[in-house]
Design an enzyme around this catalytic site. Sequence first.
Site, PDB file in Angstrom:
ATOM      1  N   LYS A 114      -9.849   1.023  -7.171  1.00 24.05           N
ATOM      2  CA  LYS A 114     -10.086   0.958  -5.728  1.00 24.05           C
ATOM      3  C   LYS A 114     -11.387   1.651  -5.345  1.00 24.05           C
ATOM      4  O   LYS A 114     -12.083   1.205  -4.440  1.00 24.05           O
ATOM      5  CB  LYS A 114      -8.919   1.575  -4.952  1.00 24.05           C
ATOM      6  N   LYS A 206      -4.394  -9.838 -10.581  1.00 23.36           N
ATOM      7  CA  LYS A 206      -3.127  -9.670  -9.862  1.00 23.36           C
ATOM      8  C   LYS A 206      -3.190 -10.348  -8.488  1.00 23.36           C
ATOM      9  O   LYS A 206      -4.244 -10.315  -7.846  1.00 23.36           O
ATOM     10  CB  LYS A 206      -2.926  -8.160  -9.687  1.00 23.36           C
ATOM     11  N   LYS A 209      -3.231  -8.428  -1.690  1.00 27.38           N
ATOM     12  CA  LYS A 209      -3.519  -8.585  -0.258  1.00 27.38           C
ATOM     13  C   LYS A 209      -5.023  -8.569  -0.012  1.00 27.38           C
ATOM     14  O   LYS A 209      -5.497  -9.105   0.980  1.00 27.38           O
ATOM     15  CB  LYS A 209      -2.946  -7.392   0.520  1.00 27.38           C
TER      16      LYS A 209
HETATM   17  P1  TYM Z   1       2.017  -1.970  -2.276  1.00 32.53           P
HETATM   18  O1  TYM Z   1       2.147  -1.890  -0.787  1.00 32.53           O
HETATM   19  O2  TYM Z   1       0.680  -2.271  -2.847  1.00 32.53           O
HETATM   20  O3  TYM Z   1       3.022  -3.040  -2.845  1.00 32.53           O
HETATM   21  C1  TYM Z   1       4.394  -3.042  -2.469  1.00 32.53           C
HETATM   22  C2  TYM Z   1       5.244  -3.403  -3.685  1.00 32.53           C
HETATM   23  O4  TYM Z   1       4.855  -4.704  -4.155  1.00 32.53           O
HETATM   24  C3  TYM Z   1       4.565  -4.644  -5.545  1.00 32.53           C
HETATM   25  N1  TYM Z   1       3.487  -5.611  -5.855  1.00 32.53           N
HETATM   26  C4  TYM Z   1       3.579  -6.556  -6.792  1.00 32.53           C
HETATM   27  N2  TYM Z   1       4.574  -6.884  -7.635  1.00 32.53           N
HETATM   28  C5  TYM Z   1       4.363  -7.931  -8.472  1.00 32.53           C
HETATM   29  N3  TYM Z   1       3.208  -8.660  -8.495  1.00 32.53           N
HETATM   30  C6  TYM Z   1       2.181  -8.358  -7.655  1.00 32.53           C
HETATM   31  N4  TYM Z   1       1.064  -9.075  -7.668  1.00 32.53           N
HETATM   32  C7  TYM Z   1       2.345  -7.265  -6.753  1.00 32.53           C
HETATM   33  N5  TYM Z   1       1.559  -6.702  -5.804  1.00 32.53           N
HETATM   34  C8  TYM Z   1       2.278  -5.690  -5.265  1.00 32.53           C
HETATM   35  C9  TYM Z   1       4.104  -3.215  -5.778  1.00 32.53           C
HETATM   36  O5  TYM Z   1       4.243  -2.843  -7.146  1.00 32.53           O
HETATM   37  C10 TYM Z   1       5.029  -2.441  -4.867  1.00 32.53           C
HETATM   38  O6  TYM Z   1       6.266  -2.212  -5.504  1.00 32.53           O
HETATM   39  N6  TYM Z   1       1.946   2.837  -3.700  1.00 32.53           N
HETATM   40  C11 TYM Z   1       2.798   1.743  -3.280  1.00 32.53           C
HETATM   41  C12 TYM Z   1       3.626   2.057  -2.060  1.00 32.53           C
HETATM   42  C13 TYM Z   1       4.403   3.322  -2.145  1.00 32.53           C
HETATM   43  C14 TYM Z   1       5.585   3.545  -2.897  1.00 32.53           C
HETATM   44  C15 TYM Z   1       5.964   4.869  -2.624  1.00 32.53           C
HETATM   45  C16 TYM Z   1       6.321   2.731  -3.748  1.00 32.53           C
HETATM   46  C17 TYM Z   1       4.132   4.470  -1.489  1.00 32.53           C
HETATM   47  N7  TYM Z   1       5.062   5.405  -1.769  1.00 32.53           N
HETATM   48  C18 TYM Z   1       7.088   5.436  -3.224  1.00 32.53           C
HETATM   49  C19 TYM Z   1       7.464   3.303  -4.348  1.00 32.53           C
HETATM   50  C20 TYM Z   1       7.827   4.621  -4.082  1.00 32.53           C
HETATM   51  C21 TYM Z   1       1.930   0.539  -2.969  1.00 32.53           C
HETATM   52  O7  TYM Z   1       0.760   0.658  -2.680  1.00 32.53           O
HETATM   53  O8  TYM Z   1       2.600  -0.641  -2.946  1.00 32.53           O
END
Ligand code: TYM
Length: 344
Positions: A114, A206, A209
Amino acid sequence: MALKQRVFSGVQPTGNLHLGNYLGAITKFVALQESYDCIYCVVDMHAITVWQEPHELSHATREVTAAFLACGIDPKKHIVFNQSQVAEHAELAWVFNCVARLGWLNRMTQFKEKAGKDRENVSVGLYAYPNLMAADILVYRATHVPVGEDQKQHLELSRDIAQKFNIDYAASINNHGYGETFFPLPEPIIQGPATRVMSLRDGSKKMSKSDASDQSRINLTDDADAIALKIRRAKTDPHALPSEEKGLETRPEAENLVGIYAALNDTTKAQVLSEFGGGQFSTFKSALVDLAVAKLGPIGGEMKRLVQDPVYIDSILADGSQRAQAIAAETMKAVKDIVGFVRR
Ligand code: TYM
């Protein structure tokens, strides 16, 4: 305090939710409701580690909440809320800033990706982000965390932080009667055929968004025509589908679409190949369009309906925040005792 089995996970309100978020995370959230107490959080404090337009952030927070509800999360039996309404996340994150080591954060690949070449210019929050993520989970002393593959390293860091806290403060934990260890080591739940959904335009990237091309992802709010067009245009290779999973090994685009089909249909890649193997890609893609539209169409429709009613969404978040805070406050009281902070 006895440790209870508890699920926590979070989703950032940044941009459109897509099929990767749905298959990698949200479908798991829904399934786990059967057997655990679950807490699902819209992590707005994580979102501002990169600049967000304020009105877009509040809209996106409500939209992710709407997605949770539309996908089948029950906000009465479980807890749905947004992170910034429970100040204990930030409070525990500070303690964890003092537990985690610089070297640990320096290894985080997501930060490196990032921040890119512009490292001097990114926010301190983006760097410390994994500590806040550990606090999100551990402020509820959650034991299980469903996430996509890309969050695995952050989960390992959360475990390291929990373990170091337990060791550093072992004597104090014991003296205060909190048992031998205070924090559980949270288990990631990364399972099934779509833990890493790839871009529809490039099987080595991947689905994300932040990809500039909207054609690279299926958004949860896409209508049937958009879903069909994106799947028909999805990059593939000229060969027919193989009958065995081994035949997908060097074909990332084909593997991705087969994984998506399997996850949407709640089956395995092997099962999908036994049905479509040897056939033309176009036949498989038509079946995938029908399946994706049948599964995602109603979710997108319900999300659009729900976001029309922000008062209702906000009431869900307010109620969830109150119930979340009651748990988080108990943890923080104990953490203060353990660390040696004088409290009321
Ligand atoms: P975020 O908002 O980027 O994504 C949310 C969830 O979606 C999953 N994900 C994917 N899974 C499969 N294929 C993909 N292409 C894909 N893109 C996203 C992510 O793995 C995630 O599970 N840091 C985290 C948010 C967070 C969090 C937490 C998660 C903050 N605190 C505590 C678990 C526990 C994040 O940025 O997810």
